[in-house]
Design a protein around this motif. Structure first.
Motif, PDB file in Angstrom:
ATOM      1  N   GLU A 156       0.841  -1.205   0.000  1.00  0.00           N
ATOM      2  CA  GLU A 156       0.000   0.000   0.000  1.00  0.00           C
ATOM      3  C   GLU A 156       0.872   1.250   0.000  1.00  0.00           C
ATOM      4  O   GLU A 156       0.617   2.198  -0.741  1.00  0.00           O
ATOM      5  CB  GLU A 156      -0.926   0.029   1.213  1.00  0.00           C
ATOM      6  CG  GLU A 156      -1.743   1.306   1.299  1.00  0.00           C
ATOM      7  CD  GLU A 156      -2.574   1.434   2.570  1.00  0.00           C
ATOM      8  OE1 GLU A 156      -3.262   2.458   2.693  1.00  0.00           O
ATOM      9  OE2 GLU A 156      -2.535   0.542   3.422  1.00  0.00           O
ATOM     10  N   TYR A 157       1.889   1.259   0.819  1.00  0.00           N
ATOM     11  CA  TYR A 157       2.812   2.384   0.903  1.00  0.00           C
ATOM     12  C   TYR A 157       3.500   2.598  -0.450  1.00  0.00           C
ATOM     13  O   TYR A 157       3.588   3.719  -0.953  1.00  0.00           O
ATOM     14  CB  TYR A 157       3.837   2.092   2.002  1.00  0.00           C
ATOM     15  CG  TYR A 157       4.651   3.269   2.440  1.00  0.00           C
ATOM     16  CD1 TYR A 157       4.111   4.255   3.264  1.00  0.00           C
ATOM     17  CD2 TYR A 157       5.979   3.396   2.061  1.00  0.00           C
ATOM     18  CE1 TYR A 157       4.871   5.331   3.686  1.00  0.00           C
ATOM     19  CE2 TYR A 157       6.744   4.471   2.480  1.00  0.00           C
ATOM     20  CZ  TYR A 157       6.191   5.432   3.291  1.00  0.00           C
ATOM     21  OH  TYR A 157       6.944   6.505   3.708  1.00  0.00           O
ATOM     22  N   ALA A 158       3.961   1.509  -1.065  1.00  0.00           N
ATOM     23  CA  ALA A 158       4.662   1.590  -2.348  1.00  0.00           C
ATOM     24  C   ALA A 158       3.740   2.030  -3.479  1.00  0.00           C
ATOM     25  O   ALA A 158       4.130   2.848  -4.324  1.00  0.00           O
ATOM     26  CB  ALA A 158       5.296   0.239  -2.669  1.00  0.00           C
ATOM     27  N   VAL A 159       2.529   1.520  -3.518  1.00  0.00           N
ATOM     28  CA  VAL A 159       1.573   1.912  -4.554  1.00  0.00           C
ATOM     29  C   VAL A 159       1.233   3.396  -4.421  1.00  0.00           C
ATOM     30  O   VAL A 159       1.123   4.114  -5.415  1.00  0.00           O
ATOM     31  CB  VAL A 159       0.298   1.039  -4.484  1.00  0.00           C
ATOM     32  CG1 VAL A 159      -0.827   1.624  -5.313  1.00  0.00           C
ATOM     33  CG2 VAL A 159       0.618  -0.377  -4.947  1.00  0.00           C
ATOM     34  N   THR A 160       1.093   3.859  -3.194  1.00  0.00           N
ATOM     35  CA  THR A 160       0.800   5.270  -2.965  1.00  0.00           C
ATOM     36  C   THR A 160       1.953   6.140  -3.474  1.00  0.00           C
ATOM     37  O   THR A 160       1.721   7.154  -4.139  1.00  0.00           O
ATOM     38  CB  THR A 160       0.538   5.539  -1.471  1.00  0.00           C
ATOM     39  OG1 THR A 160      -0.560   4.728  -1.053  1.00  0.00           O
ATOM     40  CG2 THR A 160       0.210   6.997  -1.220  1.00  0.00           C
ATOM     41  N   ALA A 161       3.174   5.757  -3.191  1.00  0.00           N
ATOM     42  CA  ALA A 161       4.339   6.504  -3.677  1.00  0.00           C
ATOM     43  C   ALA A 161       4.350   6.552  -5.198  1.00  0.00           C
ATOM     44  O   ALA A 161       4.572   7.600  -5.806  1.00  0.00           O
ATOM     45  CB  ALA A 161       5.626   5.884  -3.160  1.00  0.00           C
ATOM     46  N   SER A 162       4.078   5.423  -5.807  1.00  0.00           N
ATOM     47  CA  SER A 162       4.052   5.341  -7.262  1.00  0.00           C
ATOM     48  C   SER A 162       2.938   6.206  -7.840  1.00  0.00           C
ATOM     49  O   SER A 162       3.135   6.926  -8.825  1.00  0.00           O
ATOM     50  CB  SER A 162       3.868   3.876  -7.667  1.00  0.00           C
ATOM     51  OG  SER A 162       3.881   3.732  -9.052  1.00  0.00           O
ATOM     52  N   ALA A 163       1.768   6.164  -7.236  1.00  0.00           N
ATOM     53  CA  ALA A 163       0.628   6.949  -7.723  1.00  0.00           C
ATOM     54  C   ALA A 163       0.903   8.442  -7.635  1.00  0.00           C
ATOM     55  O   ALA A 163       0.609   9.197  -8.564  1.00  0.00           O
ATOM     56  CB  ALA A 163      -0.621   6.593  -6.925  1.00  0.00           C
ATOM     57  N   ALA A 169      10.523  12.576 -13.016  1.00  0.00           N
ATOM     58  CA  ALA A 169      10.704  11.597 -11.938  1.00  0.00           C
ATOM     59  C   ALA A 169      10.903  12.331 -10.613  1.00  0.00           C
ATOM     60  O   ALA A 169      12.017  12.582 -10.182  1.00  0.00           O
ATOM     61  CB  ALA A 169      11.896  10.702 -12.230  1.00  0.00           C
ATOM     62  N   VAL A 170       9.792  12.667  -9.980  1.00  0.00           N
ATOM     63  CA  VAL A 170       9.830  13.412  -8.723  1.00  0.00           C
ATOM     64  C   VAL A 170       9.042  12.615  -7.681  1.00  0.00           C
ATOM     65  O   VAL A 170       7.825  12.777  -7.549  1.00  0.00           O
ATOM     66  CB  VAL A 170       9.234  14.827  -8.878  1.00  0.00           C
ATOM     67  CG1 VAL A 170       9.356  15.594  -7.576  1.00  0.00           C
ATOM     68  CG2 VAL A 170       9.890  15.568 -10.022  1.00  0.00           C
ATOM     69  N   PRO A 171       9.712  11.733  -6.956  1.00  0.00           N
ATOM     70  CA  PRO A 171       8.999  10.926  -5.963  1.00  0.00           C
ATOM     71  C   PRO A 171       8.550  11.779  -4.779  1.00  0.00           C
ATOM     72  O   PRO A 171       9.125  12.827  -4.505  1.00  0.00           O
ATOM     73  CB  PRO A 171      10.042   9.899  -5.524  1.00  0.00           C
ATOM     74  CG  PRO A 171      11.351  10.543  -5.805  1.00  0.00           C
ATOM     75  CD  PRO A 171      11.148  11.439  -6.987  1.00  0.00           C
ATOM     76  N   PRO A 172       7.521  11.330  -4.088  1.00  0.00           N
ATOM     77  CA  PRO A 172       7.031  12.075  -2.929  1.00  0.00           C
ATOM     78  C   PRO A 172       7.967  11.930  -1.732  1.00  0.00           C
ATOM     79  O   PRO A 172       8.702  10.953  -1.623  1.00  0.00           O
ATOM     80  CB  PRO A 172       5.679  11.430  -2.632  1.00  0.00           C
ATOM     81  CG  PRO A 172       5.831  10.034  -3.137  1.00  0.00           C
ATOM     82  CD  PRO A 172       6.722  10.133  -4.339  1.00  0.00           C
ATOM     83  N   SER A 173       7.896  12.893  -0.852  1.00  0.00           N
ATOM     84  CA  SER A 173       8.652  12.806   0.400  1.00  0.00           C
ATOM     85  C   SER A 173       7.907  11.885   1.356  1.00  0.00           C
ATOM     86  O   SER A 173       6.731  11.561   1.161  1.00  0.00           O
ATOM     87  CB  SER A 173       8.786  14.191   1.031  1.00  0.00           C
ATOM     88  OG  SER A 173       7.514  14.653   1.450  1.00  0.00           O
ATOM     89  N   ARG A 174       8.568  11.495   2.407  1.00  0.00           N
ATOM     90  CA  ARG A 174       7.942  10.665   3.441  1.00  0.00           C
ATOM     91  C   ARG A 174       6.738  11.393   4.034  1.00  0.00           C
ATOM     92  O   ARG A 174       5.699  10.797   4.294  1.00  0.00           O
ATOM     93  CB  ARG A 174       8.957  10.347   4.533  1.00  0.00           C
ATOM     94  CG  ARG A 174       8.380   9.518   5.669  1.00  0.00           C
ATOM     95  CD  ARG A 174       9.432   9.121   6.679  1.00  0.00           C
ATOM     96  NE  ARG A 174      10.612   8.570   6.066  1.00  0.00           N
ATOM     97  CZ  ARG A 174      10.734   7.299   5.663  1.00  0.00           C
ATOM     98  NH1 ARG A 174       9.741   6.476   5.807  1.00  0.00           N
ATOM     99  NH2 ARG A 174      11.860   6.878   5.131  1.00  0.00           N
ATOM    100  N   GLU A 175       6.876  12.697   4.243  1.00  0.00           N
ATOM    101  CA  GLU A 175       5.779  13.479   4.815  1.00  0.00           C
ATOM    102  C   GLU A 175       4.563  13.486   3.886  1.00  0.00           C
ATOM    103  O   GLU A 175       3.431  13.368   4.336  1.00  0.00           O
ATOM    104  CB  GLU A 175       6.238  14.917   5.107  1.00  0.00           C
ATOM    105  CG  GLU A 175       7.232  15.028   6.240  1.00  0.00           C
ATOM    106  CD  GLU A 175       8.663  14.635   5.839  1.00  0.00           C
ATOM    107  OE1 GLU A 175       9.006  14.656   4.629  1.00  0.00           O
ATOM    108  OE2 GLU A 175       9.434  14.277   6.745  1.00  0.00           O
TER     109      GLU A 175
END
Length: 76
Positions: A43-50, A58-64
């Motif tokens: 779930e965490y990984a899919v959310t990051a990908s989405a 290619a701008v991944p989200p931060s942990r926050e």
């Protein structure tokens, strides 16, 4: 979808981060890779990908950002 560049990398990095944070990957792991753990990590990984797919480049989200997104979606 704005751009899918980096979605796979974001998924892989977030999946590993989630498993490491939950002490499931090191040799002396304190938690086994059970269905519950894998569900949380995926779930965490899919959310990051989405989130990455909503951005140009290619701008991944931060942990926050991830934590805020997951917290918001669980409140619904």
């Amino acid at each position: 979808v704005v751009d899918t560049v980096g979605a796979g990398d974001s998924f892989g990095a977030a999946l590993l981060a989630a498993l490491v944070e939950r002490d499931a990957l090191e040799p002396g792991a304190t938690r086994s890779l059970d269905d519950s753990l894998l569900e949380e990590a995926v779930e965490y990984a899919v959310t990051a990908s989405a989130i990455t797919c909503t951005r140009t480049g290619a701008v991944p989200p931060s942990r926050e950002e991830l934590d805020a997104w997951i917290g918001t979606s669980q409140e619904v």
